[in-house]
Design a protein around this motif. Structure first.
Motif, PDB file in Angstrom:
ATOM      1  N   UNK A   2       0.943  -1.341   0.071  1.00 45.30           N
ATOM      2  CA  UNK A   2      -0.003  -0.109   0.148  1.00 45.30           C
ATOM      3  C   UNK A   2       0.879   1.136   0.225  1.00 45.30           C
ATOM      4  N   UNK A   3       0.583   2.368  -0.755  1.00 43.86           N
ATOM      5  CA  UNK A   3       1.242   3.595  -0.916  1.00 43.86           C
ATOM      6  C   UNK A   3       0.276   4.656  -1.095  1.00 43.86           C
ATOM      7  N   UNK A   4      -0.282   5.410  -0.067  1.00 44.45           N
ATOM      8  CA  UNK A   4      -0.932   6.588  -0.322  1.00 44.45           C
ATOM      9  C   UNK A   4      -2.355   6.270  -1.211  1.00 44.45           C
ATOM     10  N   UNK A   5      -2.759   5.078  -0.680  1.00 42.19           N
ATOM     11  CA  UNK A   5      -4.317   4.698  -1.059  1.00 42.19           C
ATOM     12  C   UNK A   5      -4.004   3.786  -2.268  1.00 42.19           C
ATOM     13  N   UNK A   6      -2.811   3.648  -2.993  1.00 46.04           N
ATOM     14  CA  UNK A   6      -2.731   2.886  -4.250  1.00 46.04           C
ATOM     15  C   UNK A   6      -2.444   1.240  -3.686  1.00 46.04           C
ATOM     16  N   UNK A   7      -2.736   0.425  -4.483  1.00 45.58           N
ATOM     17  CA  UNK A   7      -2.486  -0.943  -4.265  1.00 45.58           C
ATOM     18  C   UNK A   7      -1.683  -1.515  -5.304  1.00 45.58           C
ATOM     19  N   UNK A   8      -0.515  -2.259  -4.962  1.00 40.82           N
ATOM     20  CA  UNK A   8       0.267  -3.072  -5.994  1.00 40.82           C
ATOM     21  C   UNK A   8      -0.434  -4.487  -5.870  1.00 40.82           C
ATOM     22  N   UNK A   9      -1.251  -4.955  -6.941  1.00 38.76           N
ATOM     23  CA  UNK A   9      -1.874  -6.258  -6.880  1.00 38.76           C
ATOM     24  C   UNK A   9      -0.765  -7.412  -7.587  1.00 38.76           C
ATOM     25  N   UNK A  10      -0.446  -8.218  -6.685  1.00 39.99           N
ATOM     26  CA  UNK A  10       0.618  -9.302  -7.075  1.00 39.99           C
ATOM     27  C   UNK A  10      -0.111 -10.641  -7.300  1.00 39.99           C
ATOM     28  N   UNK A  11       0.734 -11.627  -7.511  1.00 35.65           N
ATOM     29  CA  UNK A  11      -0.014 -13.120  -7.660  1.00 35.65           C
ATOM     30  C   UNK A  11      -0.526 -13.500  -6.470  1.00 35.65           C
ATOM     31  N   UNK A  12       0.181 -13.291  -5.327  1.00 36.61           N
ATOM     32  CA  UNK A  12      -0.224 -13.781  -3.836  1.00 36.61           C
ATOM     33  C   UNK A  12      -1.774 -13.149  -3.513  1.00 36.61           C
ATOM     34  N   UNK A  13      -2.157 -11.957  -3.978  1.00 40.03           N
ATOM     35  CA  UNK A  13      -3.297 -11.484  -3.836  1.00 40.03           C
ATOM     36  C   UNK A  13      -4.422 -12.231  -4.622  1.00 40.03           C
ATOM     37  N   UNK A  14      -3.945 -12.791  -5.912  1.00 41.23           N
ATOM     38  CA  UNK A  14      -4.972 -13.333  -6.870  1.00 41.23           C
ATOM     39  C   UNK A  14      -5.085 -14.859  -6.069  1.00 41.23           C
ATOM     40  N   UNK A  15      -4.019 -15.299  -5.802  1.00 44.22           N
ATOM     41  CA  UNK A  15      -4.065 -16.825  -5.080  1.00 44.22           C
ATOM     42  C   UNK A  15      -5.063 -16.521  -3.624  1.00 44.22           C
ATOM     43  N   UNK A  16      -5.030 -15.513  -2.889  1.00 44.93           N
ATOM     44  CA  UNK A  16      -5.812 -15.166  -1.777  1.00 44.93           C
ATOM     45  C   UNK A  16      -7.383 -15.236  -2.137  1.00 44.93           C
ATOM     46  N   UNK A  17      -7.350 -14.387  -3.128  1.00 45.16           N
ATOM     47  CA  UNK A  17      -8.968 -14.504  -3.652  1.00 45.16           C
ATOM     48  C   UNK A  17      -9.453 -15.802  -4.112  1.00 45.16           C
ATOM     49  N   UNK A  18      -8.476 -16.566  -4.399  1.00 44.70           N
ATOM     50  CA  UNK A  18      -9.069 -17.871  -4.986  1.00 44.70           C
ATOM     51  C   UNK A  18      -9.331 -18.686  -3.852  1.00 44.70           C
ATOM     52  N   UNK A  19      -8.474 -18.780  -2.779  1.00 44.45           N
ATOM     53  CA  UNK A  19      -8.514 -19.478  -1.421  1.00 44.45           C
ATOM     54  C   UNK A  19      -9.772 -19.191  -0.786  1.00 44.45           C
ATOM     55  N   UNK A  20     -10.359 -17.832  -0.928  1.00 38.79           N
ATOM     56  CA  UNK A  20     -11.442 -17.495  -0.420  1.00 38.79           C
ATOM     57  C   UNK A  20     -12.895 -17.781  -1.023  1.00 38.79           C
ATOM     58  N   UNK A  21     -12.579 -18.793  -2.340  1.00 41.37           N
ATOM     59  CA  UNK A  21     -13.752 -19.054  -2.982  1.00 41.37           C
ATOM     60  C   UNK A  21     -14.549 -18.266  -3.977  1.00 41.37           C
ATOM     61  N   UNK A  22     -13.571 -17.145  -4.130  1.00 49.54           N
ATOM     62  CA  UNK A  22     -14.144 -15.990  -5.050  1.00 49.54           C
ATOM     63  C   UNK A  22     -13.662 -16.328  -6.267  1.00 49.54           C
ATOM     64  N   UNK A  23     -14.474 -15.603  -7.378  1.00 51.26           N
ATOM     65  CA  UNK A  23     -14.155 -15.983  -8.771  1.00 51.26           C
ATOM     66  C   UNK A  23     -13.852 -14.659  -9.554  1.00 51.26           C
ATOM     67  N   UNK A  24     -14.205 -13.681  -8.892  1.00 49.09           N
ATOM     68  CA  UNK A  24     -13.945 -12.026  -9.043  1.00 49.09           C
ATOM     69  C   UNK A  24     -12.963 -11.447  -8.159  1.00 49.09           C
ATOM     70  N   UNK A  25     -12.347 -10.326  -8.789  1.00 52.09           N
ATOM     71  CA  UNK A  25     -11.362  -9.570  -7.978  1.00 52.09           C
ATOM     72  C   UNK A  25     -11.648  -8.256  -8.517  1.00 52.09           C
TER      73      UNK A  25
END
Length: 396
Positions: A2-25
């Motif tokens: 996180x930096x001044x409200x901006x997010x850097x979306x990496x592969x680990x964030x996508x994997x976390x979304x998948x682990x939560x059972x979601x299909x949309x990020x």
């Protein structure tokens, strides 16, 4: 990161979304999506959707519905009881209580707290008793903020212009005594009070509580010469309450889960109506066996005697007061629907010329109509037997 409200979306964030059972990020306009994140999303089947996404409206459920659903999940047999809807209530202008002992004093207390009457007049032959109860009730208004004003004395002329008169005066039972044993002594009390009511409050609805109740209601009708609509006996409300309590205790539920009614006489010929009784909306045999139901019926019939045996110097006072208030509430419109009361029958249930506890619709002028419930053959026979027993006692 996180930096001044901006997010850097990496592969680990996508994997976390998948682990939560979601299909949309959701990807906000200020977010930075790395190439590795895009490859991981494609591999895992995650859609990277530009945001902000519209949020669905939260469905709100009222507390009663939530509670009902919770109780149903705990026990699918549970059914919410149907409560009679309240009508538009108005206080009685003047309520007169003849008898300021245990029952009369409790009626006065309950009526004052509920705002059932603007004026409560208590009368008792014992010097100072009615006046002391009235003063006590007025003192309590400083806490309860009740608008009812009470007065008390020994003179029966205080019933003048009353809208409702409740008669509790008379000798109570003692251990070993039946209600019928009180006929002779309490008949004189009823005749004395009836004369005052007839001359001073000819438009009043009279509720008789004095025992033996059905016989004394007949005496009140004869002595006042009022139409049957104006003279009621309080019995079925009390007996039904005792029956509901017995069923609730046997089934291990709250009394609020039980609907039951008792008809017939206020005595040994009482007729608890088992066929129409319900626990959590279901027939009794869903919760109780035959022996348990029979024991509950016996408990309702002998309930008053149980109190007398324990007290030794008098009979019940609190439950009869609540039962009397139930009739008053129906008269003043605070409750609607049929309520058991003792009235002179005129062909209802095939019975005429005798006072008996039956379901009644009540209003400001007393009895409106008798509701003839469908009963079993044995229950109808019990009503007929009660009627004959009352006739025999009065003739004797």
């Amino acid at each position: 990161m996180m930096n001044s409200g901006r997010r850097v979306i990496g592969s680990e964030h996508v994997a976390e979304t998948r682990a939560k059972g979601r299909v949309v990020m959701e990807i906000m306009p200020t977010d930075i999506v790395t190439a590795q994140a895009q490859e991981t999303a494609a591999r895992l089947g995650i859609k990277l959707v530009p945001g902000p996404l519209e949020r669905p409206q939260v469905h709100k459920t009222d507390g009663a519905t939530s509670l009902r659903r919770t109780l149903y999940r705990r026990s699918p047999r549970w059914i919410a009881p149907q409560r009679p809807k309240n009508g538009t209530a108005s206080p009685i202008r003047k309520l007169a209580l003849i008898g300021a002992g245990g029952v009369g004093a409790n009626i006065g207390h309950l009526a004052a707290n509920a705002g059932s009457a603007d004026e409560i007049a208590l009368i008792d032959v014992v010097p100072g008793l009615a006046a002391s109860v009235a003063l006590d009730l007025n003192h309590a208004s400083g806490v309860s903020r009740s608008r009812s004003r009470a007065s008390g004395g020994e003179d029966l002329s205080a019933v003048a212009d009353a809208d409702v008169v409740v008669v509790t005066a008379g000798r109570p039972r003692t251990p070993g005594m039946t209600r019928a044993d009180l006929i002779d002594v309490n008949r004189r009390v009823i005749h004395t009070t009836a004369e005052a009511i007839r001359t001073k409050a000819p438009g009043a609805v009279v509720i008789v509580v004095t025992n033996p109740l059905d016989e004394m209601t007949v005496e009140m009708l004869r002595a006042t010469e009022f139409p049957r609509e104006q003279v009621l006996g309080m019995a079925g409300t009390l007996d039904s309450s005792r029956f509901r309590n017995a069923l609730a205790m046997a089934a291990g539920v709250s009394s609020g889960d039980v609907e039951a009614i008792t008809l017939g006489s206020h005595g040994d010929e009482m007729a608890p109506i088992v066929s129409r009784a319900r626990i959590k909306g279901r027939p009794l045999d869903v919760f109780l066996d035959g022996k348990q139901i029979d024991a509950c019926v016996k408990d309702a019939v002998t309930g008053g005697g149980q109190v007398v045996a324990l007290r030794k110097t008098g009979s019940a006072t609190i439950a009869p007061a609540h039962a009397s208030i139930e009739l008053i509430d129906h008269i003043r419109g605070a409750r609607t629907g049929p309520v058991p009361a003792s009235v002179m029958l005129d062909g209802e249930f095939g019975i005429s010329g005798v006072v008996l506890g039956v379901p009644c619709h009540l209003g400001s002028n007393g009895l409106i109509s008798v509701k003839e419930l469908p009963l079993s053959r044995s229950e109808l026979d019990a009503l007929q037997a009660a009627a004959e027993a009352i006739r025999e006692r009065l003739e004797a």
